[in-house]
Enzyme design. Structure first.
Site, PDB file in Angstrom:
ATOM      1  N   GLU A 154     -22.592   5.854 -22.068  1.00  0.00           N
ATOM      2  CA  GLU A 154     -22.550   6.674 -23.292  1.00  0.00           C
ATOM      3  C   GLU A 154     -23.779   6.347 -24.115  1.00  0.00           C
ATOM      4  OE1 GLU A 154     -19.064   7.674 -25.611  1.00  0.00           O
ATOM      5  OE2 GLU A 154     -17.954   6.170 -24.499  1.00  0.00           O
ATOM      6  N   GLY A 197     -27.980   7.210 -25.534  1.00  0.00           N
ATOM      7  CA  GLY A 197     -28.871   8.257 -26.025  1.00  0.00           C
ATOM      8  C   GLY A 197     -29.803   8.707 -24.902  1.00  0.00           C
ATOM      9  N   ARG A 208     -12.477   6.422 -21.949  1.00  0.00           N
ATOM     10  CA  ARG A 208     -12.876   5.032 -22.221  1.00  0.00           C
ATOM     11  C   ARG A 208     -11.784   4.048 -21.800  1.00  0.00           C
ATOM     12  NH1 ARG A 208     -15.183   5.659 -28.374  1.00  0.00           N
ATOM     13  NH2 ARG A 208     -17.158   6.666 -27.840  1.00  0.00           N
ATOM     14  N   ARG A 226      -9.934   3.662 -29.293  1.00  0.00           N
ATOM     15  CA  ARG A 226      -8.911   3.459 -30.329  1.00  0.00           C
ATOM     16  C   ARG A 226      -7.946   4.629 -30.505  1.00  0.00           C
ATOM     17  NH1 ARG A 226     -13.822   3.882 -32.003  1.00  0.00           N
ATOM     18  NH2 ARG A 226     -14.448   5.455 -33.525  1.00  0.00           N
ATOM     19  N   HIS A 269       0.845  -1.190   0.000  1.00  0.00           N
ATOM     20  CA  HIS A 269       0.000   0.000   0.000  1.00  0.00           C
ATOM     21  C   HIS A 269       0.888   1.250   0.000  1.00  0.00           C
ATOM     22  CE1 HIS A 269      -3.886  -2.117   1.598  1.00  0.00           C
ATOM     23  NE2 HIS A 269      -3.426  -2.632   0.480  1.00  0.00           N
ATOM     24  N   LEU A 319     -17.471   2.455 -29.911  1.00  0.00           N
ATOM     25  CA  LEU A 319     -17.305   2.740 -28.480  1.00  0.00           C
ATOM     26  C   LEU A 319     -16.046   2.115 -27.876  1.00  0.00           C
ATOM     27  CD1 LEU A 319     -20.998   2.458 -27.138  1.00  0.00           C
ATOM     28  CD2 LEU A 319     -19.766   4.500 -27.853  1.00  0.00           C
ATOM     29  N   GLU A 335       1.136   3.806   1.915  1.00  0.00           N
ATOM     30  CA  GLU A 335       1.762   4.178   3.196  1.00  0.00           C
ATOM     31  C   GLU A 335       3.046   3.384   3.405  1.00  0.00           C
ATOM     32  OE1 GLU A 335      -1.378   3.336   2.578  1.00  0.00           O
ATOM     33  OE2 GLU A 335      -2.759   4.022   4.127  1.00  0.00           O
ATOM     34  N   ASP A 364     -26.208   5.180 -34.628  1.00  0.00           N
ATOM     35  CA  ASP A 364     -24.848   5.683 -34.908  1.00  0.00           C
ATOM     36  C   ASP A 364     -23.898   4.616 -35.439  1.00  0.00           C
ATOM     37  OD1 ASP A 364     -25.847   7.993 -33.892  1.00  0.00           O
ATOM     38  OD2 ASP A 364     -24.773   7.886 -31.980  1.00  0.00           O
ATOM     39  N   CYS A 388      -2.159  -1.291   7.300  1.00  0.00           N
ATOM     40  CA  CYS A 388      -1.274  -0.117   7.278  1.00  0.00           C
ATOM     41  C   CYS A 388      -1.254   0.547   8.649  1.00  0.00           C
ATOM     42  CB  CYS A 388      -1.756   0.883   6.240  1.00  0.00           C
ATOM     43  SG  CYS A 388      -1.479   0.280   4.578  1.00  0.00           S
TER      44      CYS A 388
HETATM   45  N1  LIG Z   1     -25.359  13.405 -27.622  1.00  0.00           N
HETATM   46  C1  LIG Z   1     -24.911  12.279 -27.172  1.00  0.00           C
HETATM   47  O1  LIG Z   1     -23.998  12.257 -26.337  1.00  0.00           O
HETATM   48  C2  LIG Z   1     -25.505  10.993 -27.666  1.00  0.00           C
HETATM   49  C3  LIG Z   1     -25.017   9.780 -27.187  1.00  0.00           C
HETATM   50  C4  LIG Z   1     -25.575   8.602 -27.662  1.00  0.00           C
HETATM   51  C5  LIG Z   1     -26.598   8.659 -28.596  1.00  0.00           C
HETATM   52  N2  LIG Z   1     -27.038   9.860 -29.027  1.00  0.00           N
HETATM   53  C6  LIG Z   1     -28.131   9.936 -30.007  1.00  0.00           C
HETATM   54  O2  LIG Z   1     -29.284   9.409 -29.380  1.00  0.00           O
HETATM   55  C7  LIG Z   1     -30.131   8.841 -30.372  1.00  0.00           C
HETATM   56  C8  LIG Z   1     -30.550   7.467 -29.918  1.00  0.00           C
HETATM   57  O3  LIG Z   1     -31.291   7.654 -28.734  1.00  0.00           O
HETATM   58  P1  LIG Z   1     -32.030   6.493 -27.981  1.00  0.00           P
HETATM   59  O4  LIG Z   1     -32.654   7.142 -26.809  1.00  0.00           O
HETATM   60  O5  LIG Z   1     -32.866   5.724 -28.930  1.00  0.00           O
HETATM   61  O6  LIG Z   1     -30.790   5.533 -27.582  1.00  0.00           O
HETATM   62  P2  LIG Z   1     -30.383   4.781 -26.251  1.00  0.00           P
HETATM   63  O7  LIG Z   1     -30.882   5.492 -25.050  1.00  0.00           O
HETATM   64  O8  LIG Z   1     -28.922   4.556 -26.335  1.00  0.00           O
HETATM   65  O9  LIG Z   1     -31.098   3.374 -26.382  1.00  0.00           O
HETATM   66  C9  LIG Z   1     -32.460   3.248 -26.087  1.00  0.00           C
HETATM   67  C10 LIG Z   1     -32.800   1.797 -25.897  1.00  0.00           C
HETATM   68  O10 LIG Z   1     -32.235   1.316 -24.677  1.00  0.00           O
HETATM   69  C11 LIG Z   1     -32.931   0.146 -24.324  1.00  0.00           C
HETATM   70  N3  LIG Z   1     -33.054   0.034 -22.874  1.00  0.00           N
HETATM   71  C12 LIG Z   1     -32.514  -0.964 -22.129  1.00  0.00           C
HETATM   72  N4  LIG Z   1     -32.797  -0.818 -20.852  1.00  0.00           N
HETATM   73  C13 LIG Z   1     -33.543   0.287 -20.752  1.00  0.00           C
HETATM   74  C14 LIG Z   1     -34.147   0.940 -19.654  1.00  0.00           C
HETATM   75  N5  LIG Z   1     -34.038   0.473 -18.410  1.00  0.00           N
HETATM   76  N6  LIG Z   1     -34.847   2.063 -19.892  1.00  0.00           N
HETATM   77  C15 LIG Z   1     -34.951   2.567 -21.143  1.00  0.00           C
HETATM   78  N7  LIG Z   1     -34.388   1.977 -22.230  1.00  0.00           N
HETATM   79  C16 LIG Z   1     -33.694   0.846 -22.039  1.00  0.00           C
HETATM   80  C17 LIG Z   1     -34.307   0.265 -24.976  1.00  0.00           C
HETATM   81  O11 LIG Z   1     -34.444  -0.824 -25.876  1.00  0.00           O
HETATM   82  P3  LIG Z   1     -35.301  -2.118 -25.382  1.00  0.00           P
HETATM   83  O12 LIG Z   1     -36.674  -1.642 -25.138  1.00  0.00           O
HETATM   84  O13 LIG Z   1     -35.132  -3.135 -26.446  1.00  0.00           O
HETATM   85  O14 LIG Z   1     -34.662  -2.558 -24.107  1.00  0.00           O
HETATM   86  C18 LIG Z   1     -34.267   1.557 -25.736  1.00  0.00           C
HETATM   87  O15 LIG Z   1     -34.935   1.539 -26.950  1.00  0.00           O
HETATM   88  C19 LIG Z   1     -29.349   8.853 -31.657  1.00  0.00           C
HETATM   89  O16 LIG Z   1     -29.773   9.942 -32.453  1.00  0.00           O
HETATM   90  C20 LIG Z   1     -27.941   9.085 -31.212  1.00  0.00           C
HETATM   91  O17 LIG Z   1     -27.177   9.747 -32.203  1.00  0.00           O
HETATM   92  C21 LIG Z   1     -26.529  11.032 -28.589  1.00  0.00           C
END
Ligand SMILES: NC(=O)c1ccc[n+]([C@@H]2O[C@H](COP(=O)([O-])OP(=O)(O)OC[C@H]3O[C@@H](n4cnc5c(N)ncnc54)[C@H](OP(=O)(O)O)[C@@H]3O)[C@@H](O)[C@H]2O)c1
Length: 347
Positions: A280, A282, A200, A223, A68, A220, A70, A216, A102
């Protein structure tokens, strides 16, 4: 100075006087170098000051099974350890794990005073401060923002029994996560993306939702920082499997999380040994974690360009204002973008 002594000398040796505050800053910097390698242990840094306030030893815990911080610092201090002040980022451990406690080693070395920044909430290791006080050592708890940040994943893991969640997303000036249709899909520039790749490479897993994979076709992986560790990539999708012909399948370590709630998804990741996860996703999955109170830190990248017809409202539409109201956190620039790092109160 003989070559071997020079190699073992603390960075700050020779400085006439090192304040406890400066020593703690140094200890935090040392610990930060172990942020990845020490896992599943906490990334601890330590500096020993002699009676005159000179640094005579320093160290960090590099990896599990190794000494550790220390012990490394006290070994370096050698005969100068008695009557010293030991400055350390986390309360010294008080248990026999892979290495002896420690707390006992500190006592045996004749240390007069211990200053620590973060109280350990690990039920098996805590109690070092009480043990040392009980044996007549002057023990001081001095909180330090950098140390709290350093120890945050350890405290989440031990105190909440789940992985530490860092949610990272990009948003437009208007607070939207998705640009308008027919617009470039990138909200931020290459400098921000490099920083994301660096992050990452420092987490155990990256978590996204199937919606992001579909929209997208992202990979992820880290790289742009290929020498870092390769994290597990997890796709949350309750209803459908990960499509075959997608870039995400190129990851060496890929898993699908089918459990219905964020709590259960995190528990699946914990079973895979994930202590730090980068979310990361949506807006759909991100808001599910946000509403469940399962985001511990937000890394919000704000792009420079206004995009009035965007969609997908950010959980923090105005991060600048949030930073103003909650002093903890930071703002940095990456090219024309701004990154706001904000600690979030979580469950
Ligand atoms: N600005 C940014 O930082 C950023 C980052 C990533 C994406 N994006 C954009 O976001 C858009 C996609 O958004 P999105 O909302 O569809 O993507 P998301 O949030 O990554 O994926 C949504 C999917 O997650 C699944 N899911 C699993 N567990 C869940 C839970 N507990 N609650 C809710 N959903 C759950 C669902 O599918 P199931 O129902 O099959 O489980 C749902 O359809 C794209 O336009 C992308 O370019 C932006």
């Amino acid at each position: 100075m003989p070559k071997e002594d020079k190699a073992a000398a603390p960075h700050s040796r020779g400085v006439a006087f090192v304040s406890e505050e400066a020593a703690m800053d140094r200890a935090v910097r040392l610990g930060a170098r172990s942020w990845v390698s020490a896992r599943p242990n906490p990334p601890v840094g330590c500096v020993v000051l002699d009676e005159n306030g000179q640094a005579v030893g320093e160290g960090r815990h590099i990896r599990p099974g190794e000494p550790h911080a220390e012990v490394v610092a006290l070994n370096q201090a050698g005969s100068r350890a008695p009557k010293s002040t030991l400055v350390v980022t986390l309360e010294p451990c008080n248990h026999h794990g892979r290495t002896p406690p420690c707390s006992e080693r500190i006592l045996k070395s004749g240390v007069r005073r211990v200053v620590y920044a973060t109280k350990d909430s690990n039920p098996t290791a805590e109690g070092g401060a009480t043990f040392l006080r009980h044996h007549g050592v002057d023990v001081q708890h001095t909180p330090h923002e950098g140390a709290d940040r350093l120890n945050a994943p350890h405290l989440t893991w031990c105190g909440k029994g789940r992985p530490h969640v860092i949610a990272k997303w990009a948003q437009t000036q208007e607070g939207h996560m998705c640009p308008p249709p027919n617009h470039d899909r990138w909200i931020t520039g290459i400098a921000s993306r490099r920083e994301v790749h660096r992050l990452r490479g420092r987490v155990d897993a990256i978590l996204t939702g199937l919606g992001t994979v579909r929209a997208d076709d992202c990979r992820l992986d880290p790289r742009l920082y290929p020498r870092r560790q390769t994290p597990l990539v997890a796709v949350a999708s309750r209803n459908e499997s990960i499509p075959r012909d997608t870039n995400i399948r190129k990851n060496a370590k890929l898993t699908r999380l089918t459990s219905p709630t964020p709590e259960e998804q995190l528990s699946s990741l914990a079973q895979l040994g994930v202590q730090v996860v980068l979310l990361e996703a949506g807006p759909t999955l991100l808001h599910a974690y946000w509403q469940a109170g399962l985001v511990d830190e937000a890394w919000v990248f704000v792009g420079p360009v206004g995009m009035p017809n965007g969609s997908g409202k950010s959980p923090i539409p105005d991060p600048k204002e949030r930073l103003r109201l909650h002093a903890q956190g930071s703002a940095t620039s990456f090219g024309p973008d701004h990154l706001y790092r904000l600690p979030i109160e979580s469950n």
